[in-house]
Design an enzyme around this catalytic site. Sequence first.
Site, short mmCIF file in Angstrom:
data_model
loop_
_atom_site.label_atom_id
_atom_site.label_comp_id
_atom_site.label_asym_id
_atom_site.label_seq_id
_atom_site.Cartn_x
_atom_site.Cartn_y
_atom_site.Cartn_z
N CYS A 1 -27.10 -24.88 67.51
CA CYS A 1 -26.04 -25.27 66.58
C CYS A 1 -25.79 -24.16 65.55
O CYS A 1 -26.76 -23.65 64.99
CB CYS A 1 -26.43 -26.56 65.87
SG CYS A 1 -25.28 -27.10 64.62
N PRO A 2 -24.55 -23.80 65.27
CA PRO A 2 -23.32 -24.34 65.83
C PRO A 2 -22.77 -23.51 66.99
O PRO A 2 -21.55 -23.52 67.23
CB PRO A 2 -22.36 -24.29 64.63
CG PRO A 2 -22.77 -23.04 63.92
CD PRO A 2 -24.26 -22.91 64.12
#
Lengths: 76, 143
Positions: A14-15
Amino acid sequence: MSELKTIDARNTFCPGPLMELITYMKQASVGDTLELLSTDEGSAGDVPEWINKVGHDLISNEKIDGVWHVKVRKAK
Amino acid sequence: MTGHIFTNFGGSVLAQKICIICVSGVREKLQVAAMIASVAAASGDEVTVFFSMNALQYFVKGQDREAPPEGNFGVLIEKHSGVPPFKQLFAFAADIGDAKLLPCSMALDLMGIKGTDLDPEFGPPTGLTSFLSDISGSQLFTF
């Protein structure tokens, strides 16, 4: 004519998967379907949240053999 | 600026003004700041990031200084190649979501450099008076 584009974001955190999806989403045409492959558990929840927030169509979100497959149609 | 975001991402009446202040030079804080900036900008929020103090040094053109980890988590970030680097995430926020990356004019003066010495995603050197006007009504995050 709509197309299916697969985006391989496995082994990114992430991200990263969301950034990959957005990059390809920007290049896609309205009506195109994109399939995001991700091994990041957090993104499995967060990517659909982004899709709903910005108004695209979430087609499916399923885990197959440890890989999340998120299908989305570009709506606008 | 905002209209551009609405065109690309559908936009929303729920779009927020988000301001992030980066002063720390440690990896973990810059990483979280960049994650928030990139996701918020890509979601249609109006994002302003103000860089000052120790945070600004990594964005000087041509420098390759690595941000030191503050603790074990920073080491984990370094070890995993799948974690997007904070510089890449800030650039993404600016390119895809029109985030404003603003260098503190005082920090530039002390470093003896100009705004043009920074990475191209950066906006103009910004003093506190205009910065405070800019972020009126924003949600504020500091790192």
